[in-house]
Design a protein around this motif. Structure first.
Motif, PDB file in Angstrom:
ATOM      1  N   ALA A   1       0.856  -1.187   0.000  1.00  0.00           N
ATOM      2  CA  ALA A   1       0.000   0.000   0.000  1.00  0.00           C
ATOM      3  C   ALA A   1       0.893   1.238   0.000  1.00  0.00           C
ATOM      4  O   ALA A   1       2.125   1.150   0.114  1.00  0.00           O
ATOM      5  CB  ALA A   1      -0.937   0.017   1.207  1.00  0.00           C
TER       6      ALA A   1
ATOM      7  N   ASP B   1      -2.149   3.107   3.441  1.00  0.00           N
ATOM      8  CA  ASP B   1      -3.510   3.364   2.970  1.00  0.00           C
ATOM      9  C   ASP B   1      -4.379   2.129   3.216  1.00  0.00           C
ATOM     10  O   ASP B   1      -4.139   1.061   2.635  1.00  0.00           O
ATOM     11  CB  ASP B   1      -3.485   3.693   1.485  1.00  0.00           C
ATOM     12  CG  ASP B   1      -4.834   4.173   0.978  1.00  0.00           C
ATOM     13  OD1 ASP B   1      -5.799   4.171   1.779  1.00  0.00           O
ATOM     14  OD2 ASP B   1      -4.916   4.557  -0.200  1.00  0.00           O
TER      15      ASP B   1
ATOM     16  N   ASP C   1      -8.245  -0.282   0.490  1.00  0.00           N
ATOM     17  CA  ASP C   1      -8.398  -1.571  -0.197  1.00  0.00           C
ATOM     18  C   ASP C   1      -8.621  -2.714   0.787  1.00  0.00           C
ATOM     19  O   ASP C   1      -9.383  -3.655   0.517  1.00  0.00           O
ATOM     20  CB  ASP C   1      -7.168  -1.862  -1.053  1.00  0.00           C
ATOM     21  CG  ASP C   1      -7.052  -0.911  -2.232  1.00  0.00           C
ATOM     22  OD1 ASP C   1      -8.067  -0.268  -2.572  1.00  0.00           O
ATOM     23  OD2 ASP C   1      -5.929  -0.786  -2.781  1.00  0.00           O
ATOM     24  N   TYR C   2      -7.992  -2.637   1.947  1.00  0.00           N
ATOM     25  CA  TYR C   2      -8.104  -3.727   2.918  1.00  0.00           C
ATOM     26  C   TYR C   2      -9.412  -3.625   3.711  1.00  0.00           C
ATOM     27  O   TYR C   2      -9.955  -4.652   4.135  1.00  0.00           O
ATOM     28  CB  TYR C   2      -6.885  -3.705   3.837  1.00  0.00           C
ATOM     29  CG  TYR C   2      -5.615  -3.934   3.037  1.00  0.00           C
ATOM     30  CD1 TYR C   2      -5.229  -5.221   2.676  1.00  0.00           C
ATOM     31  CD2 TYR C   2      -4.832  -2.870   2.608  1.00  0.00           C
ATOM     32  CE1 TYR C   2      -4.094  -5.441   1.919  1.00  0.00           C
ATOM     33  CE2 TYR C   2      -3.695  -3.076   1.855  1.00  0.00           C
ATOM     34  CZ  TYR C   2      -3.328  -4.372   1.507  1.00  0.00           C
ATOM     35  OH  TYR C   2      -2.202  -4.583   0.742  1.00  0.00           O
TER      36      TYR C   2
ATOM     37  N   THR D   1     -12.135  -2.616   2.236  1.00  0.00           N
ATOM     38  CA  THR D   1     -13.053  -3.198   1.246  1.00  0.00           C
ATOM     39  C   THR D   1     -12.979  -4.716   1.265  1.00  0.00           C
ATOM     40  O   THR D   1     -14.005  -5.420   1.182  1.00  0.00           O
ATOM     41  CB  THR D   1     -12.705  -2.675  -0.154  1.00  0.00           C
ATOM     42  OG1 THR D   1     -12.780  -1.241  -0.165  1.00  0.00           O
ATOM     43  CG2 THR D   1     -13.647  -3.254  -1.200  1.00  0.00           C
ATOM     44  N   ALA D   2     -11.759  -5.238   1.400  1.00  0.00           N
ATOM     45  CA  ALA D   2     -11.598  -6.696   1.430  1.00  0.00           C
ATOM     46  C   ALA D   2     -12.299  -7.300   2.642  1.00  0.00           C
ATOM     47  O   ALA D   2     -12.862  -8.402   2.561  1.00  0.00           O
ATOM     48  CB  ALA D   2     -10.117  -7.050   1.439  1.00  0.00           C
TER      49      ALA D   2
ATOM     50  N   THR E   1      -1.773  -2.708   8.044  1.00  0.00           N
ATOM     51  CA  THR E   1      -1.526  -1.395   7.433  1.00  0.00           C
ATOM     52  C   THR E   1      -1.033  -0.382   8.462  1.00  0.00           C
ATOM     53  O   THR E   1      -0.563   0.708   8.085  1.00  0.00           O
ATOM     54  CB  THR E   1      -2.802  -0.867   6.769  1.00  0.00           C
ATOM     55  OG1 THR E   1      -3.842  -0.749   7.763  1.00  0.00           O
ATOM     56  CG2 THR E   1      -3.266  -1.797   5.648  1.00  0.00           C
TER      57      THR E   1
END
Length: 420
Positions: free
Chosen positions: A77, A102, A105-106, A108-109, A181
């Motif tokens: 990321a 960031d 994306d994670y 969302t996952a 993250t």
């Protein structure tokens, strides 16, 4: 007449010269006797006294962190935030947030994985209902015995259970990736080198920084073989037992910082299991706790990579002689002064030694006796039996000098001839 005078005058001169010579021989002065006193070298000496001596073994080494590691991200990321302590030389505590990646994306996952769990659970409920219906249908048809697994839809139910477990595992993985993250400190430490900064895209395995722990530091100290036997060194054995030493040897570490001598207290915590290949010496490891604490004298803290000199405290030797290094000749030879002020060379075997002094056992078979006089003045070519003029402990020695001088004095006749 002239011929007569030419003969008489030379004869008269010869007769006068002979008479003068005879008179000088008859009336020559008496021979005077002169005393030649021996020329003695003046030396300084001191009487040997038994004393105690605390053994301090010296060594040197470089300060090393107890743990040094490279921070690596486990996810890919972009860096969106960095701690103010995430700079070279910055301190941080265990668990402190050093950097954030960031997380969109994670996040969302995680949502997608949670939806997959809901769908899998729905399919599991549907298969369980179908299995119950299949059992009711079997009974309604009036068949006897147990229905087989396929009739009861057991394979479909098992698959539905597996799908639910897999979906839940994906949720755990997504949540774990989301947590990763946030880069947290694995221990209390300091940043040695910063390799990335905000805005940079990093992937799994990208080096973020090099950090090291600051709770304590270690110094590898090679030990001289002669001084090791007087130290309380900890030893560990394969069966888990330890040496009989109840307390680790104390260490004082010295270094010059800002033109001033700074010292730190530490202790020997272990001995390495192998000898140093280059020096063939045993390596002891000293530990200094909280090296980056603020000092009361205002000097900088003990830093990683710094070169220090170590003084390791050992046992206290009893009944020994402490001899200045300047009084020791090559081959561990010392010079003693006898009561008659003559020299005697003696070989000794030091127990411990340093650049200033050596220590010998007073009870050794060939050791000097207490009260004997040690010559402190370096003599280039001392000979056994040579006489000297000693000053012992600041007082001139007169005992034995008169006798020695009397026996050494010899009458020497003055040169023959006329009076001077």
């Amino acid at each position: 007449m002239i011929r007569f005078l030419s003969v008489i005058i030379p004869l008269a001169i010869l007769a006068a010269s002979g008479a003068g010579t005879w008179w000088l021989l008859v009336n020559r002065p008496e021979t005077k006797m002169q005393e030649v006193r021996p020329v003695l070298v003046q030396v300084e000496g001191t009487r040997l006294k038994k004393t105690s001596f605390p053994v301090v073994v010296t060594s040197q080494g470089m300060v090393q962190p107890r743990t040094q590691t490279t921070l690596l991200p486990e996810v890919s990321a972009k860096i969106v935030e960095s701690s103010s302590n995430f700079k070279p030389g910055g301190f941080f505590e265990k668990g402190e947030v050093l950097m954030k990646l960031d997380p969109v994306d994670y996040e969302t996952a995680v949502v997608v994985a949670q939806a997959a769990v809901a769908q899998a659970e729905s399919m599991l409920a549907e298969e369980l209902a179908k299995a119950e219906q299949a059992l009711e249908n079997w009974k309604a048809l009036g068949r006897s015995g147990e229905p087989n697994a396929l009739a009861m839809r057991k394979p479909q139910v098992a698959k539905a259970h597996a799908d639910v477990a897999s979906a839940k595992a994906q949720v755990l993985k997504a949540e774990r990736d989301l947590e990763r993250t946030t880069i947290r400190a694995p221990f209390a430490g300091q940043v040695l080198e910063q390799l990335v900064d905000v805005g940079q895209l990093v992937t799994s395995g990208t080096q973020l920084a090099k950090v090291f722990a600051v709770d304590y530091v270690e110094i590898r100290l090679p030990l001289p073989e002669r001084g090791m036997r007087f130290l309380a060194l900890p030893e560990n054995y394969r069966d888990g037992s330890e040496s009989a030493a109840t307390a680790n040897a104390e260490v004082r570490l010295n270094a010059v910082m800002n033109g001033k001598l700074a010292s730190w207290r530490g202790r020997i915590v272990r001995v390495e299991g192998a000898m140093d290949a280059s020096t063939r010496q045993i390596i002891a490891v000293a530990q200094v706790d909280d090296p980056y604490a603020k000092r009361s004298d205002g000097l900088p803290p003990l830093k990683v990579g710094q070169f220090v000199e170590a003084e390791i405290t050992g046992e206290t030797l009893q009944d020994v002689y402490v001899i200045p290094r300047s009084a020791v000749r090559a081959g561990n030879e010392i010079i003693l002064i006898s009561p008659k002020n003559t020299l005697r060379r003696v070989l000794v075997e030091p127990l411990v030694s340093d650049e200033k002094q050596i220590v010998i056992a007073a009870n050794a078979p060939k050791a000097p006796q207490e009260g004997e006089v040690l010559c402190l003045t370096p003599i280039p070519f001392p000979a056994d039996g040579a006489r000297v003029d000693p000053v012992i402990d600041g007082k001139a020695s007169t005992v034995g000098m008169a006798k020695s001088d009397a026996t050494a004095t010899k009458p020497v006749p003055a040169p023959k001839g006329g009076p001077s």
